[in-house]
Design an enzyme around this catalytic site. Structure first.
Site, PDB file in Angstrom:
ATOM      1  N   HIS A 295       0.819  -1.196   0.034  1.00  0.00           N
ATOM      2  CA  HIS A 295      -0.072   0.053  -0.433  1.00  0.00           C
ATOM      3  C   HIS A 295       0.916   1.389  -0.102  1.00  0.00           C
ATOM      4  O   HIS A 295       1.647   1.218   0.693  1.00  0.00           O
ATOM      5  CB  HIS A 295      -0.948   0.287   0.987  1.00  0.00           C
ATOM      6  CG  HIS A 295      -2.149   1.082   0.840  1.00  0.00           C
ATOM      7  ND1 HIS A 295      -1.703   1.903   1.414  1.00  0.00           N
ATOM      8  CD2 HIS A 295      -3.015   0.416   0.684  1.00  0.00           C
ATOM      9  CE1 HIS A 295      -3.141   2.903   0.902  1.00  0.00           C
ATOM     10  NE2 HIS A 295      -3.838   2.078   0.654  1.00  0.00           N
TER      11      HIS A 295
ATOM     12  N   ARG B 265      -7.190  10.300  -0.199  1.00  0.00           N
ATOM     13  CA  ARG B 265      -6.856  10.188  -1.399  1.00  0.00           C
ATOM     14  C   ARG B 265      -7.821  10.925  -2.304  1.00  0.00           C
ATOM     15  O   ARG B 265      -7.899  11.742  -3.097  1.00  0.00           O
ATOM     16  CB  ARG B 265      -5.211   9.464  -2.001  1.00  0.00           C
ATOM     17  CG  ARG B 265      -4.426  10.013  -1.430  1.00  0.00           C
ATOM     18  CD  ARG B 265      -3.312   9.521  -2.234  1.00  0.00           C
ATOM     19  NE  ARG B 265      -3.343   7.681  -1.456  1.00  0.00           N
ATOM     20  CZ  ARG B 265      -3.315   6.360  -2.213  1.00  0.00           C
ATOM     21  NH1 ARG B 265      -3.772   6.584  -3.863  1.00  0.00           N
ATOM     22  NH2 ARG B 265      -4.049   5.248  -1.399  1.00  0.00           N
TER      23      ARG B 265
END
Length: 476
Positions: free
Chosen positions: A269, A292
């Site tokens: 990740h 995000r």
């Protein structure tokens, strides 16, 4: 636990108390089965309680209510594109086709009544299909609801004093047991403290999670991805590949021994928090992809963006690693006021943990970390605008005087796509592809569902979809 010799009276044994195991247990109970759930940890929940982005679904009632156009076909196409070149069309079809019903099962007031009314469009998705709750912690909201209901059922007694479900914690399963005639898996041996116990079952569901927390010399990571041993992980200490070892043990008859797939495929990740108080910690908090998805941006040490933030995880990770190798780190995650409003509870939690810092404006941020102010202001002004070099995204240009939330981030071992080979009916397969009678699996212990890269929001979905299928398959 005393059991009858009549197969229909035997319980089903579920190994693992994360979302996949809990889902399987509830599905079994809905079908009138008895359940024994074993978990090696002192508490249930596994990694599922930490999932922070949400759960995917295509064609859901939430999407329809919000006017979002989506389809199973589009979801399957996105998943396939992410999985290439290791895609498994049959498992992708099962995952995506059952996504809307999984959301409905969780949200239905007659089952769990979980709030999944918010939507995000995350990296690699062609539509907003990642569902979460207004509280900002979807993994906890979903998993805790199933935990609480299962615990309540475990405390109920029937007319004869019998219980429908038994939950045994601190129970480490050490062996799968084969029937005397070698035709099926018939139970397990497990340790509780110094005591070794054996229990017979109608079937066994393995839901033990992945292997992303085992960095030992004998780990699956060491064997298949030694290049990742230097990274940190977001996984709890329980994620050591136990279910894979149990099902592939050489002590099992060859016809009851499982095959594996994709053990080298590990998702790194892109955004694990670097804690300023303990930057070298091997276990790190995940900076949720929702940050995000809400419009957060990624900056190098000079205040420049280097990747579209809502690209697939593998793409963002590769870009970050290039920045780090070229000496342009650290990488910082920056959120403006609009983004923070969308994920306010996430940010408040991260600030309370010292993982994220708030600045009154760009000038304060620039002065504190040494980023050239002119470069930073240019980056903020172009984000999400017509001159954005990375194209349109979920955010909008930042004002120079708005408050910013900032964190240092780094790639971390997050999810293991490899694991046990299963059929679309969640039955564990031998290396030659034959189903193993009495043995099912769900969740991260399974391999082949996500191929080369898992889309955000599909881990919780995988747990629910295959947990329900596994629970329905035992004794069917």
């Amino acid at each position: 636990m005393t059991t009858s010799s009549t197969p229909s009276a035997l319980p089903t044994i579920v190994v693992g108390g994360g979302l996949a195991g809990l889902t399987a247990a509830h599905t079994l109970l809905e079908r009138g089965k008895r359940v024994v759930l074993l978990d090696k940890s002192p508490g249930l929940g596994g990694n599922s309680v930490k999932a922070s982005s949400g759960i995917n679904g295509a064609g859901t009632e939430t999407q329809k209510a919000l006017g979002v156009e989506d389809s199973v076909k589009a979801f399957a196409a996105d998943t396939t594109k992410s999985a290439v070149p290791h895609e498994n069309p049959a498992l992708i079809s099962v995952l995506t086709a059952n996504s809307a019903s999984a959301i409905s099962w969780l949200a239905d007031p007659n089952t769990f009544g979980i709030d999944l009314s918010l939507l995000s469009r995350l990296g690699g998705h062609s539509a907003a299909r990642t569902h979460r709750d207004k509280g900002g912690a979807p993994g906890w909201a979903i998993t805790s609801a199933l935990m609480k209901k299962l615990v309540a059922i475990s405390e109920e007694e029937g007319e004869r004093g019998e219980k429908r479900v038994a939950i045994v914690k601190n129970a480490r399963v050490v062996r799968l047991c084969a029937a005397d005639d070698g035709t099926r898996i018939s139970g397990v041996e497990y340790e509780v403290g110094t005591e070794l116990k054996t229990i017979e079952g109608e079937g066994v569901v393995l839901a033990t999670g992945g292997y992303g927390a085992d960095f030992s010399e004998t780990s699956y990571l060491a064997a298949h991805r030694p290049d990742l041993l230097s990274l940190s992980t977001t996984n709890g200490a329980h994620a050591t590949g136990d279910g894979i070892r149990l099902a592939t043990a050489q002590s099992l008859p060859a016809n009851l021994r499982a095959g594996t797939t994709d053990l080298s495929l590990v998702q790194v990740h892109p955004t694990g928090f670097v804690d300023p108080a303990n930057p070298d910690a091997k276990t790190k908090f995940l900076a949720a992809e929702a940050l995000r998805g809400a419009g957060g941006m990624l900056l190098d040490k000079d205040g420049k963006r280097f990747v579209k933030e809502v690209e697939r995880r593998d793409v963002v990770t590769a870009a970050m690693q290039t920045v780090q190798k070229e000496g342009r780190g650290p990488v910082r995650l920056v959120l403006g006021e609009k983004a923070v409003r969308e994920v306010a509870k996430h940010c408040a939690f991260y600030v309370s943990k010292g993982l994220m810092q708030r600045y009154d404006n760009a000038l304060d941020f620039s002065a504190d970390v040494g980023i050239p102010l002119a470069t930073l202001l240019t980056t903020l002004a172009s984000f999400g605008g017509a001159d954005d070099a990375f194209g349109p995204g979920p955010g909008a240009p930042y004002a120079p005087n708005e408050a910013l939330h900032v964190a240092i981030i780094t790639p971390v071992v997050h999810y293991t796509m490899g694991g046990l080979s299963i059929s679309p009916s969640a039955q564990i397969l031998t290396p030659s592809g034959d189903p193993i009678p009495g043995l099912f699996a769900a969740g991260e212990v399974v391999g082949g569902v996500h191929g080369g890269n898992r889309l955000a929001g599909s881990s919780l979905l995988e747990a629910v979809v295959f947990g329900r299928i596994a629970g329905a398959g035992v004794g069917a």
